[in-house]
Design an enzyme around this catalytic site. Structure first.
Site, PDB file in Angstrom:
ATOM      1  N   ASP A   1      40.558 -62.958  18.840  1.00  0.00           N
ATOM      2  CA  ASP A   1      40.727 -62.908  17.385  1.00  0.00           C
ATOM      3  C   ASP A   1      40.762 -64.329  16.814  1.00  0.00           C
ATOM      4  O   ASP A   1      40.189 -64.617  15.773  1.00  0.00           O
ATOM      5  CB  ASP A   1      42.049 -62.239  17.015  1.00  0.00           C
ATOM      6  CG  ASP A   1      42.205 -60.847  17.588  1.00  0.00           C
ATOM      7  OD1 ASP A   1      42.502 -60.738  18.782  1.00  0.00           O
ATOM      8  OD2 ASP A   1      42.008 -59.873  16.839  1.00  0.00           O
TER       9      ASP A   1
ATOM     10  N   HIS B   1      35.223 -60.744  22.475  1.00  0.00           N
ATOM     11  CA  HIS B   1      34.992 -59.442  21.821  1.00  0.00           C
ATOM     12  C   HIS B   1      34.953 -59.578  20.279  1.00  0.00           C
ATOM     13  O   HIS B   1      34.003 -59.143  19.640  1.00  0.00           O
ATOM     14  CB  HIS B   1      36.128 -58.468  22.156  1.00  0.00           C
ATOM     15  CG  HIS B   1      36.387 -58.263  23.612  1.00  0.00           C
ATOM     16  ND1 HIS B   1      35.603 -57.477  24.429  1.00  0.00           N
ATOM     17  CD2 HIS B   1      37.376 -58.744  24.402  1.00  0.00           C
ATOM     18  CE1 HIS B   1      36.104 -57.458  25.651  1.00  0.00           C
ATOM     19  NE2 HIS B   1      37.176 -58.219  25.672  1.00  0.00           N
ATOM     20  N   ASP B   2      35.989 -60.144  19.716  1.00  0.00           N
ATOM     21  CA  ASP B   2      36.165 -60.086  18.257  1.00  0.00           C
ATOM     22  C   ASP B   2      35.162 -60.959  17.514  1.00  0.00           C
ATOM     23  O   ASP B   2      34.716 -60.610  16.419  1.00  0.00           O
ATOM     24  CB  ASP B   2      37.592 -60.500  17.895  1.00  0.00           C
ATOM     25  CG  ASP B   2      38.598 -59.521  18.475  1.00  0.00           C
ATOM     26  OD1 ASP B   2      39.741 -59.926  18.713  1.00  0.00           O
ATOM     27  OD2 ASP B   2      38.227 -58.342  18.703  1.00  0.00           O
TER      28      ASP B   2
ATOM     29  N   THR C   1      39.510 -56.418  13.871  1.00  0.00           N
ATOM     30  CA  THR C   1      39.339 -56.768  15.283  1.00  0.00           C
ATOM     31  C   THR C   1      40.602 -56.448  16.092  1.00  0.00           C
ATOM     32  O   THR C   1      40.831 -57.021  17.159  1.00  0.00           O
ATOM     33  CB  THR C   1      38.997 -58.264  15.448  1.00  0.00           C
ATOM     34  OG1 THR C   1      40.106 -59.042  14.957  1.00  0.00           O
ATOM     35  CG2 THR C   1      37.736 -58.629  14.698  1.00  0.00           C
TER      36      THR C   1
ATOM     37  N   PHE D   1      40.967 -50.875  24.080  1.00  0.00           N
ATOM     38  CA  PHE D   1      42.340 -51.146  23.642  1.00  0.00           C
ATOM     39  C   PHE D   1      42.570 -50.893  22.142  1.00  0.00           C
ATOM     40  O   PHE D   1      43.558 -50.243  21.771  1.00  0.00           O
ATOM     41  CB  PHE D   1      42.698 -52.600  23.992  1.00  0.00           C
ATOM     42  CG  PHE D   1      44.084 -53.016  23.582  1.00  0.00           C
ATOM     43  CD1 PHE D   1      44.281 -53.753  22.422  1.00  0.00           C
ATOM     44  CD2 PHE D   1      45.195 -52.643  24.324  1.00  0.00           C
ATOM     45  CE1 PHE D   1      45.560 -54.138  22.031  1.00  0.00           C
ATOM     46  CE2 PHE D   1      46.477 -53.007  23.945  1.00  0.00           C
ATOM     47  CZ  PHE D   1      46.664 -53.757  22.780  1.00  0.00           C
ATOM     48  N   ASN D   2      41.736 -51.433  21.272  1.00  0.00           N
ATOM     49  CA  ASN D   2      41.996 -51.328  19.828  1.00  0.00           C
ATOM     50  C   ASN D   2      42.074 -49.878  19.367  1.00  0.00           C
ATOM     51  O   ASN D   2      42.921 -49.504  18.560  1.00  0.00           O
ATOM     52  CB  ASN D   2      40.913 -52.048  19.015  1.00  0.00           C
ATOM     53  CG  ASN D   2      41.011 -53.555  19.118  1.00  0.00           C
ATOM     54  OD1 ASN D   2      42.067 -54.085  19.453  1.00  0.00           O
ATOM     55  ND2 ASN D   2      39.914 -54.252  18.871  1.00  0.00           N
TER      56      ASN D   2
ATOM     57  N   ASN E   1      47.659 -56.845  20.150  1.00  0.00           N
ATOM     58  CA  ASN E   1      47.785 -57.700  21.348  1.00  0.00           C
ATOM     59  C   ASN E   1      49.230 -58.109  21.581  1.00  0.00           C
ATOM     60  O   ASN E   1      49.665 -58.294  22.715  1.00  0.00           O
ATOM     61  CB  ASN E   1      46.926 -58.954  21.194  1.00  0.00           C
ATOM     62  CG  ASN E   1      45.458 -58.663  21.403  1.00  0.00           C
ATOM     63  OD1 ASN E   1      45.098 -57.840  22.241  1.00  0.00           O
ATOM     64  ND2 ASN E   1      44.610 -59.304  20.619  1.00  0.00           N
TER      65      ASN E   1
ATOM     66  N   ASP F   1      44.598 -59.147  15.310  1.00  0.00           N
ATOM     67  CA  ASP F   1      45.846 -59.199  16.087  1.00  0.00           C
ATOM     68  C   ASP F   1      45.792 -60.384  17.058  1.00  0.00           C
ATOM     69  O   ASP F   1      45.827 -60.222  18.271  1.00  0.00           O
ATOM     70  CB  ASP F   1      46.079 -57.876  16.838  1.00  0.00           C
ATOM     71  CG  ASP F   1      44.972 -57.527  17.838  1.00  0.00           C
ATOM     72  OD1 ASP F   1      45.266 -56.776  18.782  1.00  0.00           O
ATOM     73  OD2 ASP F   1      43.838 -58.024  17.683  1.00  0.00           O
TER      74      ASP F   1
HETATM   75  O1  RIB Z   1      39.402 -54.443  23.821  1.00  0.00           O
HETATM   76  C1  RIB Z   1      39.258 -55.711  23.256  1.00  0.00           C
HETATM   77  C2  RIB Z   1      40.054 -55.810  21.993  1.00  0.00           C
HETATM   78  O2  RIB Z   1      41.439 -55.629  22.265  1.00  0.00           O
HETATM   79  C3  RIB Z   1      39.962 -57.196  21.330  1.00  0.00           C
HETATM   80  O3  RIB Z   1      40.079 -57.036  19.937  1.00  0.00           O
HETATM   81  C4  RIB Z   1      41.159 -57.919  21.858  1.00  0.00           C
HETATM   82  O4  RIB Z   1      41.638 -58.930  20.961  1.00  0.00           O
HETATM   83  C5  RIB Z   1      42.157 -56.812  21.929  1.00  0.00           C
HETATM   84  O5  RIB Z   1      42.721 -56.653  20.624  1.00  0.00           O
HETATM   85 CA    CA Z   2      41.758 -58.281  18.707  1.00  0.00          CA
END
Ligand code: RIB
Ligand code: CA
Length: 318
Positions: free
Chosen positions: A15, A238-239, A124, A165-166, A39, A10
């Site tokens: 990403d 993160h991703d 991701t 979040f994801n 996102n 996303d």
């Molecule tokens: O919490 C981090 C995740 O949430 C990452 O994948 C970032 O791109 C958002 O999607």
């Molecule tokens: Ca992401």
């Protein structure tokens, strides 16, 4: 033999960097990219994926647009972090290609069926597309090597005190993936809050060429937003940590644990409940990232990205 992967994402700043790391790494064969709402809305995450491929000079990589909302809940986006476009900050070139026709889930099913050997899925973003794939195309399961996802947390969340979040955007999809019986690896916040690009790393990237400059500008924006929202001027990529784990599994240490997803409680919905102490009696169902060698991660990322120039199909060292 490079590992075939499908990136389900996303974009989203991190990403975008994950896509570039995959393209810059000879250990991987990026079969295709699927996009999902997270996102930002899926129309924007899709055009963002195409624009990142234009930055890398790789319009040949197929992109398929996926779910525009979670399985059953309303969509919540993270434009407060990634901006209205989903890639605010740098000047991003226009897309140099179009998405493939049809839904990402059908595209993934086709790519898996056509693959010469099992494919690693690297989600991701929210897991909506992956849950739909497993529900609509159970026949593809043997073609899935494993799922290495960025999401969840053993400890605290980032979008609520409990949830990352994801997982929080689509907890029902996440519960289906962790309950699928497939080989699932969770690269969560406990790891990704240590997979950072420093200001010095950004300066090295900025001086390295067009791709490095783009990534430096992404991290400039990301770091400023983290400072504003979390009071911490860091750029956790993160991703890219999930992609790095497929490239070199020694950077992130994992443990075989039980992971369940809270889907009911209004207070903790989206939490990945990780049985770190083995007290639940529930069977282990995932490999969970517990520690990471952060410096090795950033060295890998900077090394690969500085070697990726923005001309069609080229990346030194490939
Ligand atoms: O919490 C981090 C995740 O949430 C990452 O994948 C970032 O791109 C958002 O999607
Ligand atoms: Ca992401």
């Amino acid at each position: 033999m490079p590992t075939p992967i499908i990136l389900d994402c996303d974009p989203g700043h991190d990403d975008a960097i994950a896509i570039l790391l995959a393209l810059a790494s000879p250990e991987l064969d990026l079969v295709g990219i699927t996009t999902v709402a997270g996102n930002t809305t899926v129309d924007k995450t899709t055009v963002n994926a195409l624009r990142v491929l234009a930055v890398a000079g790789r319009p040949d990589v197929p992109v398929a647009a996926g779910a525009d909302r979670p399985l059953v809940r309303e969509l919540h986006v993270a434009e407060h972090i990634h901006g209205v476009s989903g890639l605010d900050g740098p000047e991003v070139p226009e897309a140099a290609s179009e998405p493939v026709p049809g839904h990402a889930v059908e595209a993934m099913a086709g790519w898996l069926a056509a693959a010469a050997r099992p494919v690693t899925l690297v989600p991701t973003g929210p897991l909506t597309n992956i849950a739909l794939l497993l529900e609509r195309h159970p026949q593809v399961r043997p073609s899935i090597e494993r799922i290495v996802l960025m999401g969840g947390s053993i400890g605290l969340g980032n979008v609520t005190p409990s949830a990352e979040f994801n997982i929080w955007v689509d907890p029902d999809a996440a519960a289906a993936v962790f309950g699928s019986g497939l080989d699932v690896t969770m690269v969560g916040l406990d790891v990704t809050h240590h997979t950072l690009l420093s200001v010095d790393d950004s300066e090295v990237l900025r001086a390295s060429g067009s791709v490095g400059r783009f990534v430096a500008e992404l991290t400039d924006f990301f770091r400023a937003r983290y400072a504003r929202i979390y009071g911490d001027p860091i750029a956790p990529i993160h991703d890219a940590a999930a992609v790095a784990h497929v490239i070199d599994p020694t950077i992130i240490k994992t443990r075989r644990l039980n992971v369940e997803v809270e889907t009911a409680s209004p207070l903790t919905v989206g939490r990945t409940v990780v049985d770190l102490m083995g007290v639940s009696g529930r069977s282990d169902n995932a490999w969970v990232g517990v520690t990471v060698e952060g410096r090795r991660f950033s060295e890998l990322l900077v090394d690969r990205l500085t070697g990726l120039d923005g001309h069609a199909g080229s990346a030194s060292g490939l």
